[in-house]
Scaffold this motif. Structure first.
Motif, PDB file in Angstrom:
ATOM      1  N   GLY A  16       0.843  -1.190   0.000  1.00 42.58           N
ATOM      2  CA  GLY A  16       0.000   0.000   0.000  1.00 42.58           C
ATOM      3  C   GLY A  16       0.876   1.237   0.000  1.00 42.58           C
ATOM      4  O   GLY A  16       1.978   1.229  -0.541  1.00 42.58           O
ATOM      5  N   ILE A  17       0.370   2.293   0.607  1.00 44.55           N
ATOM      6  CA  ILE A  17       1.119   3.552   0.644  1.00 44.55           C
ATOM      7  C   ILE A  17       1.455   3.898   2.091  1.00 44.55           C
ATOM      8  O   ILE A  17       0.601   3.820   2.973  1.00 44.55           O
ATOM      9  CB  ILE A  17       0.298   4.695   0.015  1.00 44.55           C
ATOM     10  N   GLY A  18       2.682   4.282   2.298  1.00 43.39           N
ATOM     11  CA  GLY A  18       3.183   4.587   3.627  1.00 43.39           C
ATOM     12  C   GLY A  18       4.649   4.220   3.626  1.00 43.39           C
ATOM     13  O   GLY A  18       5.177   3.785   2.602  1.00 43.39           O
ATOM     14  N   THR A  44      -2.277   1.815  -4.167  1.00 41.68           N
ATOM     15  CA  THR A  44      -2.800   3.040  -3.550  1.00 41.68           C
ATOM     16  C   THR A  44      -3.022   2.772  -2.051  1.00 41.68           C
ATOM     17  O   THR A  44      -3.037   1.618  -1.617  1.00 41.68           O
ATOM     18  CB  THR A  44      -4.120   3.468  -4.224  1.00 41.68           C
ATOM     19  N   HIS A  45      -3.220   3.834  -1.293  1.00 39.26           N
ATOM     20  CA  HIS A  45      -3.297   3.708   0.166  1.00 39.26           C
ATOM     21  C   HIS A  45      -4.498   2.847   0.576  1.00 39.26           C
ATOM     22  O   HIS A  45      -5.645   3.190   0.272  1.00 39.26           O
ATOM     23  CB  HIS A  45      -3.392   5.107   0.775  1.00 39.26           C
ATOM     24  N   GLY A  46      -4.215   1.750   1.245  1.00 35.29           N
ATOM     25  CA  GLY A  46      -5.278   0.892   1.765  1.00 35.29           C
ATOM     26  C   GLY A  46      -5.776  -0.177   0.816  1.00 35.29           C
ATOM     27  O   GLY A  46      -6.572  -1.026   1.201  1.00 35.29           O
ATOM     28  N   ASP A  53      -0.443  -0.023   9.417  1.00 36.23           N
ATOM     29  CA  ASP A  53      -1.692  -0.130  10.193  1.00 36.23           C
ATOM     30  C   ASP A  53      -2.740   0.835   9.653  1.00 36.23           C
ATOM     31  O   ASP A  53      -3.937   0.559   9.715  1.00 36.23           O
ATOM     32  CB  ASP A  53      -1.451   0.080  11.695  1.00 36.23           C
ATOM     33  N   GLY A  54      -2.304   1.946   9.063  1.00 38.72           N
ATOM     34  CA  GLY A  54      -3.260   2.845   8.423  1.00 38.72           C
ATOM     35  C   GLY A  54      -3.886   2.173   7.206  1.00 38.72           C
ATOM     36  O   GLY A  54      -5.105   2.153   7.036  1.00 38.72           O
ATOM     37  N   ASP A  55      -3.022   1.597   6.371  1.00 34.79           N
ATOM     38  CA  ASP A  55      -3.475   0.829   5.200  1.00 34.79           C
ATOM     39  C   ASP A  55      -4.505  -0.235   5.584  1.00 34.79           C
ATOM     40  O   ASP A  55      -5.580  -0.326   5.006  1.00 34.79           O
ATOM     41  CB  ASP A  55      -2.279   0.029   4.638  1.00 34.79           C
ATOM     42  N   ASN A  74       2.548  -3.037  11.996  1.00 36.05           N
ATOM     43  CA  ASN A  74       1.814  -2.214  12.956  1.00 36.05           C
ATOM     44  C   ASN A  74       2.773  -1.438  13.844  1.00 36.05           C
ATOM     45  O   ASN A  74       3.264  -1.936  14.856  1.00 36.05           O
ATOM     46  CB  ASN A  74       0.878  -3.102  13.791  1.00 36.05           C
ATOM     47  N   ASN A  75       3.021  -0.185  13.436  1.00 39.20           N
ATOM     48  CA  ASN A  75       3.892   0.681  14.243  1.00 39.20           C
ATOM     49  C   ASN A  75       3.051   1.647  15.080  1.00 39.20           C
ATOM     50  O   ASN A  75       3.549   2.611  15.628  1.00 39.20           O
ATOM     51  CB  ASN A  75       4.904   1.427  13.365  1.00 39.20           C
ATOM     52  N   HIS A  76       1.751   1.398  15.126  1.00 40.60           N
ATOM     53  CA  HIS A  76       0.828   2.184  15.947  1.00 40.60           C
ATOM     54  C   HIS A  76       0.795   3.664  15.594  1.00 40.60           C
ATOM     55  O   HIS A  76       0.451   4.494  16.431  1.00 40.60           O
ATOM     56  CB  HIS A  76       1.164   2.037  17.443  1.00 40.60           C
TER      57      HIS A  76
HETATM   58  C1  LIG Z   1      -6.391   8.181  -0.219  1.00 34.91           C
HETATM   59  C2  LIG Z   1      -5.218   8.640   0.544  1.00 34.91           C
HETATM   60  N1  LIG Z   1      -5.395   9.281   1.705  1.00 34.91           N
HETATM   61  C3  LIG Z   1      -4.325   9.706   2.400  1.00 34.91           C
HETATM   62  C4  LIG Z   1      -3.063   9.486   1.937  1.00 34.91           C
HETATM   63  C5  LIG Z   1      -1.892  10.023   2.720  1.00 34.91           C
HETATM   64  N2  LIG Z   1      -1.148   8.964   3.393  1.00 34.91           N
HETATM   65  C6  LIG Z   1      -0.022   8.453   2.886  1.00 34.91           C
HETATM   66  S1  LIG Z   1       0.639   7.267   3.832  1.00 34.91           S
HETATM   67  C7  LIG Z   1      -0.578   7.470   5.006  1.00 34.91           C
HETATM   68  C8  LIG Z   1      -0.596   6.695   6.281  1.00 34.91           C
HETATM   69  C9  LIG Z   1       0.561   5.865   6.515  1.00 34.91           C
HETATM   70  O1  LIG Z   1       0.401   5.128   7.678  1.00 34.91           O
HETATM   71  P1  LIG Z   1       0.457   3.577   7.682  1.00 34.91           P
HETATM   72  O2  LIG Z   1      -0.499   3.000   6.683  1.00 34.91           O
HETATM   73  O3  LIG Z   1       0.284   3.124   9.073  1.00 34.91           O
HETATM   74  O4  LIG Z   1       1.918   3.251   7.127  1.00 34.91           O
HETATM   75  P2  LIG Z   1       3.364   3.676   7.701  1.00 34.91           P
HETATM   76  O5  LIG Z   1       3.776   4.912   6.959  1.00 34.91           O
HETATM   77  O6  LIG Z   1       3.248   3.916   9.177  1.00 34.91           O
HETATM   78  O7  LIG Z   1       4.204   2.516   7.344  1.00 34.91           O
HETATM   79  C10 LIG Z   1      -1.479   8.427   4.611  1.00 34.91           C
HETATM   80  C11 LIG Z   1      -2.631   8.830   5.428  1.00 34.91           C
HETATM   81  C12 LIG Z   1      -2.931   8.820   0.709  1.00 34.91           C
HETATM   82  N3  LIG Z   1      -1.733   8.548   0.169  1.00 34.91           N
HETATM   83  N4  LIG Z   1      -4.011   8.398   0.049  1.00 34.91           N
END
Ligand SMILES: Cc1ncc(C[n+]2csc(CCOP(=O)(O)OP(=O)(O)O)c2C)c(N)n1
Lengths: 276, 375
Positions: A50-52, A69-71, A95-97, A122-124
């Motif tokens: 995903g994205i993060g 894409t994110h999620g 964890d957001g994804d 999961n890094n909370h």
């Molecule tokens: C639809 C959408 N909303 C918001 C974002 C912005 N965004 C990028 S990464 C992220 C969250 C990242 O957190 P997590 O999924 O926990 O991954 P980590 O970076 O902690 O590994 C967000 C909200 C995005 N890319 N796409």
């Protein structure tokens, strides 16, 4: 770096973008060790993210890689697995994804039981966007969007997945790196949807704000709060407060999605299918 | 061919897609597109294809893109609210250049709107729905026969140009059932994406002469990286301004480069016409009827019907409008395509919008009254 890194990583893409002390590198190392143990060819592995910060892992590993894409990593992966069941499909999510934007896909993937291995970092915290709280941030913890501490309750991802019908659910931490490899192997070998939650540390965006001075402090916290499945039953309830169980938490046989659909194709083609 | 069938618009889309080699469908039910899912669910397993009902439209388009990464031809179908949900991942497909087809059977919006009356108000959304400059092809059939052929063409374009292609239907066309006589030109031939060339170094986003990079399917031994981040020819992220500029211009420009093959318009009696109607989809059916009726009354009326909506057929419309008294653009919206017509003609000929926004089809009577009042 060892031969295993040279074999599985895209060395020309390193150094990675993760902060010093981040847990993601440990998880990636544990993962490629699992692939080595499994003996999979690099060409037959599809890695989807995903994205993060966690999502960047696919850029560094020398497989068929898809940074989505994110999620949404799980649904892209689902399409891949359905279209080419020969591929070994792994999904990497934050964890957001997994729990926020993609929560619906997570529970439906558990329900479908498609043969994919999903790894949740999961890094909370939301790492990439700079430390906002996520659905797994514990109550009263600090985040950039919770400057006074969160009032939001958190998800227990393991229970969520079990409740959604997952046939394999395990959890470990970035401290227990060897165990991670074993769980990735077991998840991959499990016929069906396997979820492995990795409790990992984000020193920069979670630790600093929540009284962890160093990454090592965070690893120590993991060590002190993780209880192995074998022991968990023996620990009195009061002592489990604030702790979490690591190891295989559920493993059961359930019909696998692609196989079920292939069976359907066979009956339809033979003209045996019952139609309303 | 020469075959005669009774076909519904939605049904025709399915058979056109299958003829072009589609073997994967993922979708979520929504009227007035649902028949498409229903028929795929029935037909795909018969030929070893796969049907999935997903948890929502975001998942549907995601699964379609995933399937396409392995080389399987994949499609989804939806209507207004679902089309809105798909936008982010349509952008992903455009950016990562993954072939896929989205059928949007337009319904009256915004929001849940007027379920499920017809509309043409997604004309602009179909082109600009996702964020950022991106390439996309949009095709609007107007009969069941054309729905078959054009869905086939859409699949082939998506493969050939590595681009999401949108079939823009409307509720009337989706649900009407009509006699279809297939002719030679309706035969859908399969076109496959071009793959890596043996013995030549492979770059998954190579700036080739035709601006369409070769595609290495997942599992075919190339181990590419596919990302929605802007990437260089190797497929890996870059923010080097010079490369970003080149990549964006190629990715967006590849459609214009092949515009002659992609654009398709159909005309009726335009040559000597004094007044020309520009219409698409089911409204073009009314417009065609207007031309027939008014010609029989000795009035010089013609019709231009863009079949490919995007890229908009600027050249063809400009040429057809030359020296005419007036152009009329009837649409079931508050005036979307008319903006393109005005832009194209650049003040040479007066352009008159004719809009209905009450959930009903623009009838031949509406257009005739409009013309008579105008005169
Ligand atoms: C639809 C959408 N909303 C918001 C974002 C912005 N965004 C990028 S990464 C992220 C969250 C990242 O957190 P997590 O999924 O926990 O991954 P980590 O970076 O902690 O590994 C967000 C909200 C995005 N890319 N796409």
């Amino acid at each position: 770096m060892g031969a295993i890194h040279e074999k599985y990583l895209r060395m020309d893409k390193l150094p990675h973008i993760w902060c010093p002390g981040c847990g993601n590198g440990i998880i990636m190392s544990s993962f490629i060790r699992a692939i080595e143990k499994l003996g999979y060819e690099k060409d037959e592995v599809a890695a989807v993210s995903g994205i993060g910060c966690s999502g960047r892992i696919t850029g560094y590993m020398d497989f068929n890689t898809l940074h989505t894409t994110h999620g949404r990593a799980l649904v892209f992966a689902t399409g891949i697995k359905m279209a080419n069941p020969g591929l070994k499909v792994f999904v990497f999510m934050g964890d957001g994804d997994a729990a926020a934007i993609g929560g619906n896909h997570l529970i439906h993937s558990c329900r479908r039981n498609i043969d994919i291995t999903a790894i949740i970092f999961n890094n909370h915290i939301y790492g990439m966007t700079g430390g906002q709280f996520s659905p797994t941030t514990f109550r009263n913890k600090y985040a950039t969007t919770a400057p006074y501490g969160t009032t939001d309750p958190d998800f227990d991802l393991v229970n969520l997945c079990i409740g959604a019908g997952a046939s394999y659910v395990a959890r470990s931490t970035s401290y227990h790196a060897k165990m991670l490899t074993d769980l990735f192997v077991a998840g991959a070998l499990h016929k069906g949807f396997a979820v492995i939650e990795v409790i990992t540390h984000c020193p920069v965006n979670f630790g600093r704000r929540n009284e962890f001075d160093t990454p090592a402090d965070m690893l120590r916290w993991q060590k002190d709060h993780a209880v192995r499945t074998a022991k968990a039953d023996m620990v009195p309830m009061e002592e489990m407060e604030g702790k979490f169980v690591i190891g295989e938490l559920i493993k059961k046989e359930k019909p696998e999605y692609v196989e079920e659909y292939d069976r359907l194709i066979e009956t339809v083609r033979k003209g045996d299918a019952h139609r309303e | 061919m020469g075959e005669v069938k009774l076909l519904q618009g939605n049904e025709a889309c399915v058979f056109g897609a299958l003829a072009a080699g589609v073997r994967f469908f993922a979708g979520y039910p929504i009227t007035p597109s649902t028949e498409i899912a229903n028929i795929f669910a029935r037909e795909l397993p018969k030929i070893g294809g796969k049907f999935m009902q997903m948890e929502d439209e975001i998942a549907s388009i995601g699964a379609v893109i995933g399937a396409s990464c392995t080389g399987m031809k994949a499609i989804t179908a939806t209507s207004g609210p679902g089309f809105s949900l798909m936008q982010e991942n349509i952008g992903f497909a455009a950016e990562a250049e993954i072939p896929c087809v989205i059928i949007n059977v337009m319904r009256f919006g915004p929001s849940t709107g007027l379920p499920t009356h017809p509309s043409q108000a997604d004309f602009m959304q179909s082109r600009w729905g996702t964020h950022g400059d991106h390439p996309v092809i949009v095709i609007a059939p107007y009969t069941a026969r054309e729905a078959y052929r054009e869905t086939g063409r859409a699949v082939n374009f998506s493969e050939k140009y590595r681009v999401p292609v949108i079939i823009l239907m409307d509720e009337i066309l989706g649900h009407l059932r009509e006699r279809v006589e297939f002719k030679e030109e309706d035969i859908v031939k399969e076109v496959n994406r071009k793959g890596p060339e043996a013995g030549v170094p492979f770059f998954p986003y190579e700036h080739t002469d035709d601006w369409i990079p070769p595609f290495a399917n997942f599992g075919s031994g190339y181990r590419c990286h596919i990302t929605g981040l802007i990437h260089d020819r190797t497929g890996f992220p870059t923010n080097n301004p010079e490369i970003v500029d080149q990549v964006m211009r190629r990715m967006n420009g590849k459609i214009d480069k092949h515009i002659d093959e992609i654009c398709r318009i159909s005309t009726v009696d335009v040559e000597d016409a004094e007044i020309v109607i520009v219409a698409f989809g089911s409204v073009a059916r009314s417009a065609a009827e207007v031309v027939r009726i008014m010609r029989s009354m000795g009035k010089k009326i013609g019709l231009i019907r863009p079949v490919t909506l995007w890229p908009f057929p600027d050249r063809e419309i400009k040429k057809a409008a030359e020296g005419k008294k007036a152009i009329i653009v009837p649409e079931m919206n508050l005036g979307q395509m008319v903006r393109e017509v005005i832009r194209t003609i650049e003040g040479e000929t007066p352009v008159h919008p004719l809009n209905r926004i009450d959930g009903e089809l623009i009838t031949p009577r509406d257009i005739i009254d409009f013309i008579e009042e105008m005169e």
